[in-house]
Design a protein around this motif. Structure first.
Motif, PDB file in Angstrom:
ATOM      1  N   LEU A 123      36.103  -1.581 -11.215  1.00  0.00           N
ATOM      2  CA  LEU A 123      37.207  -0.653 -11.373  1.00  0.00           C
ATOM      3  C   LEU A 123      38.267  -0.416 -10.426  1.00  0.00           C
ATOM      4  O   LEU A 123      39.333  -0.136 -10.219  1.00  0.00           O
ATOM      5  CB  LEU A 123      36.634   0.439 -12.031  1.00  0.00           C
ATOM      6  CG  LEU A 123      36.098   0.313 -13.382  1.00  0.00           C
ATOM      7  CD1 LEU A 123      35.114   1.414 -13.913  1.00  0.00           C
ATOM      8  CD2 LEU A 123      37.152  -0.020 -14.553  1.00  0.00           C
ATOM      9  N   LYS A 124      37.351   0.062  -8.972  1.00  0.00           N
ATOM     10  CA  LYS A 124      37.896   0.807  -7.701  1.00  0.00           C
ATOM     11  C   LYS A 124      37.091   0.575  -6.671  1.00  0.00           C
ATOM     12  O   LYS A 124      35.830   0.606  -6.946  1.00  0.00           O
ATOM     13  CB  LYS A 124      38.680   1.978  -7.953  1.00  0.00           C
ATOM     14  CG  LYS A 124      37.554   3.100  -8.455  1.00  0.00           C
ATOM     15  CD  LYS A 124      38.005   4.600  -8.566  1.00  0.00           C
ATOM     16  CE  LYS A 124      37.098   5.656  -8.860  1.00  0.00           C
ATOM     17  NZ  LYS A 124      37.531   7.045  -8.937  1.00  0.00           N
ATOM     18  N   VAL A 125      37.631   0.763  -5.566  1.00  0.00           N
ATOM     19  CA  VAL A 125      36.781   0.756  -4.388  1.00  0.00           C
ATOM     20  C   VAL A 125      37.182   2.020  -3.570  1.00  0.00           C
ATOM     21  O   VAL A 125      38.478   2.139  -3.418  1.00  0.00           O
ATOM     22  CB  VAL A 125      37.076  -0.617  -3.559  1.00  0.00           C
ATOM     23  CG1 VAL A 125      36.112  -0.389  -2.279  1.00  0.00           C
ATOM     24  CG2 VAL A 125      36.757  -1.599  -4.402  1.00  0.00           C
ATOM     25  N   ILE A 184      31.837   0.827  -4.468  1.00  0.00           N
ATOM     26  CA  ILE A 184      32.593  -0.033  -5.521  1.00  0.00           C
ATOM     27  C   ILE A 184      31.915   0.364  -6.841  1.00  0.00           C
ATOM     28  O   ILE A 184      30.945   0.516  -7.082  1.00  0.00           O
ATOM     29  CB  ILE A 184      31.919  -1.579  -5.242  1.00  0.00           C
ATOM     30  CG1 ILE A 184      32.293  -1.885  -3.815  1.00  0.00           C
ATOM     31  CG2 ILE A 184      32.777  -2.524  -6.093  1.00  0.00           C
ATOM     32  CD1 ILE A 184      31.920  -3.266  -3.489  1.00  0.00           C
ATOM     33  N   PHE A 185      32.896   0.814  -7.448  1.00  0.00           N
ATOM     34  CA  PHE A 185      32.628   1.193  -9.127  1.00  0.00           C
ATOM     35  C   PHE A 185      32.946  -0.014  -9.783  1.00  0.00           C
ATOM     36  O   PHE A 185      33.785  -0.690 -10.140  1.00  0.00           O
ATOM     37  CB  PHE A 185      33.674   2.234  -9.400  1.00  0.00           C
ATOM     38  CG  PHE A 185      33.429   3.598  -8.773  1.00  0.00           C
ATOM     39  CD1 PHE A 185      32.590   4.695  -9.270  1.00  0.00           C
ATOM     40  CD2 PHE A 185      34.161   3.803  -7.421  1.00  0.00           C
ATOM     41  CE1 PHE A 185      32.621   5.806  -8.611  1.00  0.00           C
ATOM     42  CE2 PHE A 185      33.925   4.972  -6.654  1.00  0.00           C
ATOM     43  CZ  PHE A 185      33.190   5.971  -7.344  1.00  0.00           C
ATOM     44  N   LEU A 186      31.724  -0.327 -10.792  1.00  0.00           N
ATOM     45  CA  LEU A 186      31.464  -1.595 -11.417  1.00  0.00           C
ATOM     46  C   LEU A 186      31.542  -0.949 -12.943  1.00  0.00           C
ATOM     47  O   LEU A 186      30.817   0.029 -13.216  1.00  0.00           O
ATOM     48  CB  LEU A 186      30.478  -2.404 -10.996  1.00  0.00           C
ATOM     49  CG  LEU A 186      30.465  -2.928  -9.754  1.00  0.00           C
ATOM     50  CD1 LEU A 186      29.201  -3.758  -9.442  1.00  0.00           C
ATOM     51  CD2 LEU A 186      31.743  -3.773  -9.463  1.00  0.00           C
ATOM     52  N   SER A 187      32.147  -1.848 -14.071  1.00  0.00           N
ATOM     53  CA  SER A 187      32.029  -1.429 -15.192  1.00  0.00           C
ATOM     54  C   SER A 187      31.700  -2.823 -16.139  1.00  0.00           C
ATOM     55  O   SER A 187      32.477  -3.777 -15.643  1.00  0.00           O
ATOM     56  CB  SER A 187      33.318  -0.804 -15.926  1.00  0.00           C
ATOM     57  OG  SER A 187      33.266  -0.598 -17.076  1.00  0.00           O
ATOM     58  N   ARG A 188      30.924  -2.723 -17.175  1.00  0.00           N
ATOM     59  CA  ARG A 188      31.063  -3.846 -18.098  1.00  0.00           C
ATOM     60  C   ARG A 188      31.331  -3.477 -19.370  1.00  0.00           C
ATOM     61  O   ARG A 188      31.332  -4.037 -20.409  1.00  0.00           O
ATOM     62  CB  ARG A 188      29.370  -4.328 -18.051  1.00  0.00           C
ATOM     63  CG  ARG A 188      28.842  -5.128 -17.217  1.00  0.00           C
ATOM     64  CD  ARG A 188      27.339  -5.415 -17.130  1.00  0.00           C
ATOM     65  NE  ARG A 188      26.952  -6.020 -18.562  1.00  0.00           N
ATOM     66  CZ  ARG A 188      27.218  -7.364 -18.564  1.00  0.00           C
ATOM     67  NH1 ARG A 188      27.305  -8.213 -17.648  1.00  0.00           N
ATOM     68  NH2 ARG A 188      26.784  -8.155 -19.875  1.00  0.00           N
ATOM     69  N   ALA A 189      31.940  -2.252 -19.488  1.00  0.00           N
ATOM     70  CA  ALA A 189      32.359  -1.505 -20.811  1.00  0.00           C
ATOM     71  C   ALA A 189      33.751  -1.642 -20.867  1.00  0.00           C
ATOM     72  O   ALA A 189      34.330  -1.385 -22.032  1.00  0.00           O
ATOM     73  CB  ALA A 189      31.925  -0.162 -21.186  1.00  0.00           C
TER      74      ALA A 189
END
Length: 268
Positions: A16-18, A27-32
């Motif tokens: 999503l963003k760093v 580090i922002f991660l997303s699976r949705a």
């Protein structure tokens, strides 16, 4: 939602963003995130990665169901067939990565009626009426009504998100009632738009404010000035002091008179 991760398990996620912080990058991660599905299709479908097939829109309820609209940039390529793959190998790989989430692949169209019809699949649509204010009315046979609406309204809700239109699904029997209801809503909306902004607010006439005989006009004139108030307070203070001194004088005279009477009695 509903996913369980094990230590050492390999997962794919969307960045999503760093953010840079004092302790280092975060580090922002997303699976949705909806775009995560399109990136998975890019990995599995070469036509999407090369730009021959384009993902136009995605509507997703993570962990449950996803609708994806695809369009082909070349007439000889079938966009749905390219995304599904031979015997469904490509789409099944994406479904496995998402933990069994259902995926509906529909064809994008510039024609609104056709696009809404495709978005409501797998239900069969008889007719789509385009109405003002970005609304559409889909006419569905009675045996396809529950399929078009979906469980808890999921199918029509995802179709509305995918197309950007407010979709109302009705059977042919209830078509006239639905159109009449929509016309009434449009009429009430037009009446509210035509009404001026301050129509409900009560205005105070200027004559009342400036009328010389009114109480409102006399409030400022009849109110005493600050200096007069100060003078009255000083007068009250001086009057209070005089009364106190007078009381003290009366008390002293009484005491002196009592003392004189006592002396006279002793002399006698």
């Amino acid at each position: 939602p509903g996913e369980f991760y094990r230590p050492g398990q390999r997962l794919k996620a969307f960045v999503l963003k760093v953010e840079q912080t004092s302790k280092g990058p975060i580090i922002f991660l997303s699976r949705a995130y909806p775009k995560f599905v399109s990136k998975l299709f890019e990995l599995e479908v070469p036509e999407i990665s090369t730009g021959q097939v384009v993902v136009k829109s995605i509507a997703r309820e993570p962990g449950s169901r996803t609708k994806i609209a695809v369009a082909s940039m070349m007439s000889e390529i079938d966009p749905i067939g390219a995304a599904v793959g031979q015997r469904g190998t490509r789409v099944s790989a994406v479904i496995n990565e998402l933990g069994g989430e259902k995926i509906d692949i529909v064809e994008y169209s510039d024609e609104t009626q056709k696009y809404i019809t495709n978005a409501l699949s797998p239900a069969k649509i008889m007719e789509v009426k385009v109405l003002p204010k970005n609304r559409a009315l889909a006419v569905v046979p009675d045996d396809q009504l529950s399929l078009a609406i979906g469980k808890d309204g999921q199918n029509v809700r995802l179709a509305a998100k995918l197309t950007g239109w407010k979709i109302d699904v009705r059977s042919p029997e209830n078509l006239g009632e639905a159109l009449a209801q929509i016309e009434r809503e449009n009429e009430t909306g037009n009446i509210q738009e035509k009404m001026p902004a301050g129509a409900n607010e009560k205005e105070i006439p200027e004559a009342v404010l400036t009328e010389p005989g009114s109480e409102i006009g006399q409030t400022e004139e009849s109110a005493p000035a600050p200096e007069e108030l100060q003078g009255d307070s000083e007068k009250e203070k001086t009057a209070g002091k005089k009364s106190k001194t007078a009381k003290k004088g009366v008390a002293k005279t009484k005491k002196t008179a009592a003392a004189k009477t006592k002396k006279n009695k002793k002399d006698e």
